[in-house]
Design a protein around this motif. Structure first.
Motif, PDB file in Angstrom:
ATOM      1  N   ALA A   1      -1.888  10.814   5.209  1.00 34.96           N
ATOM      2  CA  ALA A   1      -2.159  10.823   3.766  1.00 34.96           C
ATOM      3  C   ALA A   1      -0.939  11.339   3.008  1.00 34.96           C
ATOM      4  CB  ALA A   1      -3.395  11.676   3.465  1.00 34.96           C
ATOM      5  N   HIS A   2      -0.338  12.401   3.542  1.00 36.26           N
ATOM      6  CA  HIS A   2       0.866  12.973   2.929  1.00 36.26           C
ATOM      7  C   HIS A   2       1.988  11.933   2.897  1.00 36.26           C
ATOM      8  CE1 HIS A   2       3.818  16.111   1.995  1.00 36.26           C
ATOM      9  NE2 HIS A   2       4.586  15.510   2.881  1.00 36.26           N
ATOM     10  N   LEU A   3       2.224  11.283   4.032  1.00 35.31           N
ATOM     11  CA  LEU A   3       3.282  10.271   4.104  1.00 35.31           C
ATOM     12  C   LEU A   3       2.968   9.073   3.205  1.00 35.31           C
ATOM     13  CD1 LEU A   3       4.107  10.283   7.916  1.00 35.31           C
ATOM     14  CD2 LEU A   3       5.591  11.036   6.046  1.00 35.31           C
ATOM     15  N   SER A   4       1.703   8.723   3.123  1.00 29.87           N
ATOM     16  CA  SER A   4       1.316   7.589   2.280  1.00 29.87           C
ATOM     17  C   SER A   4       1.638   7.851   0.815  1.00 29.87           C
ATOM     18  CB  SER A   4      -0.171   7.285   2.455  1.00 29.87           C
ATOM     19  OG  SER A   4      -0.418   6.795   3.758  1.00 29.87           O
ATOM     20  N   CYS A   5       1.469   9.085   0.377  1.00 25.77           N
ATOM     21  CA  CYS A   5       1.841   9.439  -1.004  1.00 25.77           C
ATOM     22  C   CYS A   5       3.346   9.276  -1.199  1.00 25.77           C
ATOM     23  CB  CYS A   5       1.427  10.869  -1.328  1.00 25.77           C
ATOM     24  SG  CYS A   5      -0.333  11.111  -1.509  1.00 25.77           S
ATOM     25  N   ARG A   6       4.106   9.767  -0.239  1.00 31.66           N
ATOM     26  CA  ARG A   6       5.569   9.741  -0.368  1.00 31.66           C
ATOM     27  C   ARG A   6       6.161   8.348  -0.195  1.00 31.66           C
ATOM     28  NH1 ARG A   6       8.385  12.081   3.448  1.00 31.66           N
ATOM     29  NH2 ARG A   6      10.240  11.694   2.248  1.00 31.66           N
ATOM     30  N   LEU A   7       5.602   7.567   0.733  1.00 26.33           N
ATOM     31  CA  LEU A   7       6.269   6.333   1.139  1.00 26.33           C
ATOM     32  C   LEU A   7       5.572   5.042   0.722  1.00 26.33           C
ATOM     33  CD1 LEU A   7       7.119   7.425   4.803  1.00 26.33           C
ATOM     34  CD2 LEU A   7       8.619   7.536   2.785  1.00 26.33           C
ATOM     35  N   ALA A   8       4.275   5.131   0.375  1.00 27.51           N
ATOM     36  CA  ALA A   8       3.536   3.893   0.131  1.00 27.51           C
ATOM     37  C   ALA A   8       2.836   3.858  -1.224  1.00 27.51           C
ATOM     38  CB  ALA A   8       2.506   3.679   1.242  1.00 27.51           C
ATOM     39  N   GLY A   9       2.982   4.922  -2.011  1.00 26.18           N
ATOM     40  CA  GLY A   9       2.403   4.914  -3.347  1.00 26.18           C
ATOM     41  C   GLY A   9       0.948   5.326  -3.431  1.00 26.18           C
TER      42      GLY A   9
ATOM     43  N   PHE B   1       3.436   3.375  12.071  1.00 27.21           N
ATOM     44  CA  PHE B   1       2.573   4.369  11.435  1.00 27.21           C
ATOM     45  C   PHE B   1       1.695   3.663  10.421  1.00 27.21           C
ATOM     46  CE2 PHE B   1       1.493   8.511   9.867  1.00 27.21           C
ATOM     47  CZ  PHE B   1       1.913   9.389  10.863  1.00 27.21           C
ATOM     48  N   VAL B   2       0.408   3.939  10.465  1.00 24.09           N
ATOM     49  CA  VAL B   2      -0.509   3.365   9.487  1.00 24.09           C
ATOM     50  C   VAL B   2      -0.418   4.190   8.205  1.00 24.09           C
ATOM     51  CG1 VAL B   2      -2.907   2.828   8.941  1.00 24.09           C
ATOM     52  CG2 VAL B   2      -2.061   2.494  11.273  1.00 24.09           C
ATOM     53  N   LEU B   3      -0.095   3.506   7.124  1.00 22.22           N
ATOM     54  CA  LEU B   3      -0.017   4.133   5.804  1.00 22.22           C
ATOM     55  C   LEU B   3      -0.999   3.448   4.875  1.00 22.22           C
ATOM     56  CD1 LEU B   3       3.874   4.434   5.377  1.00 22.22           C
ATOM     57  CD2 LEU B   3       2.274   6.184   6.174  1.00 22.22           C
ATOM     58  N   LEU B   4      -1.281   4.111   3.771  1.00 21.37           N
ATOM     59  CA  LEU B   4      -2.199   3.579   2.762  1.00 21.37           C
ATOM     60  C   LEU B   4      -1.487   3.398   1.432  1.00 21.37           C
ATOM     61  CD1 LEU B   4      -5.213   5.997   3.333  1.00 21.37           C
ATOM     62  CD2 LEU B   4      -5.125   3.592   3.981  1.00 21.37           C
ATOM     63  N   ARG B   5      -1.634   2.216   0.846  1.00 21.44           N
ATOM     64  CA  ARG B   5      -1.199   2.024  -0.544  1.00 21.44           C
ATOM     65  C   ARG B   5      -2.273   2.570  -1.477  1.00 21.44           C
ATOM     66  NH1 ARG B   5      -0.516  -2.970   1.885  1.00 21.44           N
ATOM     67  NH2 ARG B   5       1.629  -3.389   2.443  1.00 21.44           N
ATOM     68  N   ALA B   6      -3.521   2.433  -1.038  1.00 25.69           N
ATOM     69  CA  ALA B   6      -4.716   2.927  -1.741  1.00 25.69           C
ATOM     70  C   ALA B   6      -5.814   3.017  -0.695  1.00 25.69           C
ATOM     71  CB  ALA B   6      -5.116   1.966  -2.859  1.00 25.69           C
ATOM     72  N   LEU B   7      -6.897   3.720  -1.008  1.00 22.40           N
ATOM     73  CA  LEU B   7      -8.022   3.762  -0.083  1.00 22.40           C
ATOM     74  C   LEU B   7      -8.501   2.335   0.171  1.00 22.40           C
ATOM     75  CD1 LEU B   7     -10.009   6.853  -1.374  1.00 22.40           C
ATOM     76  CD2 LEU B   7      -8.406   6.720   0.537  1.00 22.40           C
ATOM     77  N   GLY B   8      -8.615   1.959   1.422  1.00 24.63           N
ATOM     78  CA  GLY B   8      -9.013   0.606   1.783  1.00 24.63           C
ATOM     79  C   GLY B   8      -7.868  -0.378   1.867  1.00 24.63           C
ATOM     80  N   ASP B   9      -6.641   0.056   1.587  1.00 26.80           N
ATOM     81  CA  ASP B   9      -5.461  -0.825   1.617  1.00 26.80           C
ATOM     82  C   ASP B   9      -4.426  -0.246   2.574  1.00 26.80           C
ATOM     83  OD1 ASP B   9      -3.513  -2.720   1.152  1.00 26.80           O
ATOM     84  OD2 ASP B   9      -3.084  -2.064  -0.897  1.00 26.80           O
ATOM     85  N   ALA B  10      -4.729  -0.339   3.863  1.00 26.70           N
ATOM     86  CA  ALA B  10      -3.848   0.194   4.902  1.00 26.70           C
ATOM     87  C   ALA B  10      -2.904  -0.894   5.402  1.00 26.70           C
ATOM     88  CB  ALA B  10      -4.684   0.722   6.062  1.00 26.70           C
ATOM     89  N   PHE B  11      -1.755  -0.447   5.892  1.00 30.69           N
ATOM     90  CA  PHE B  11      -0.803  -1.374   6.499  1.00 30.69           C
ATOM     91  C   PHE B  11       0.001  -0.630   7.561  1.00 30.69           C
ATOM     92  CE2 PHE B  11       1.566   0.709   3.212  1.00 30.69           C
ATOM     93  CZ  PHE B  11       2.881   0.777   3.657  1.00 30.69           C
ATOM     94  N   LEU B  12       0.573  -1.376   8.478  1.00 31.18           N
ATOM     95  CA  LEU B  12       1.373  -0.817   9.554  1.00 31.18           C
ATOM     96  C   LEU B  12       2.836  -0.796   9.117  1.00 31.18           C
ATOM     97  CD1 LEU B  12       1.107   0.228  12.454  1.00 31.18           C
ATOM     98  CD2 LEU B  12       1.559  -2.088  13.226  1.00 31.18           C
ATOM     99  N   SER B  13       3.407   0.397   9.073  1.00 27.72           N
ATOM    100  CA  SER B  13       4.799   0.555   8.645  1.00 27.72           C
ATOM    101  C   SER B  13       5.678   0.898   9.839  1.00 27.72           C
ATOM    102  CB  SER B  13       4.905   1.679   7.612  1.00 27.72           C
ATOM    103  OG  SER B  13       6.261   1.915   7.291  1.00 27.72           O
TER     104      SER B  13
END
Length: 99
Positions: free
Chosen positions: A15-23, A71-83
């Protein structure tokens, strides 16, 4: 460390990384950690855990493929992608944030 503890910490770090790297919006990240806490799952590293030990285990994980970390990141809840763009520095910083 128990598997469930590692999963909870990994979700918090992601979640922390998703904020920093995926918006991912910080309010959505907070929602994730609030849900984990509601089930009494840990959100911080236990005292005495060495970051270098954690990093070494990351490199033995199934997410480490062909010299890179998936690493699985989230752009938004329900919008995951493999980075494949998460760096060792990113992971180290996320682990530090769990202290």
């Amino acid at each position: 460390m128990l598997h469930g503890v590692a999963i909870s910490l990994g979700l918090a770090a992601a979640a922390h990384l998703s904020c920093r790297l995926a918006g991912l919006d910080s309010r959505e990240a907070k929602r994730i950690t609030t849900e984990l806490a509601a089930y009494d799952l840990p959100l911080s590293l236990p005292a005495g855990i060495d970051i270098d030990d954690v990093i070494q285990r990351v490199f033995r994980d199934k997410k480490f493929v062909d010299g890179g970390i998936r690493f699985v990141l989230l752009r938004a809840l329900g919008d995951a992608f493999l980075s494949r763009d998460v760096t060792l520095d990113d992971i180290t910083e996320a682990i530090e944030a769990l202290r």
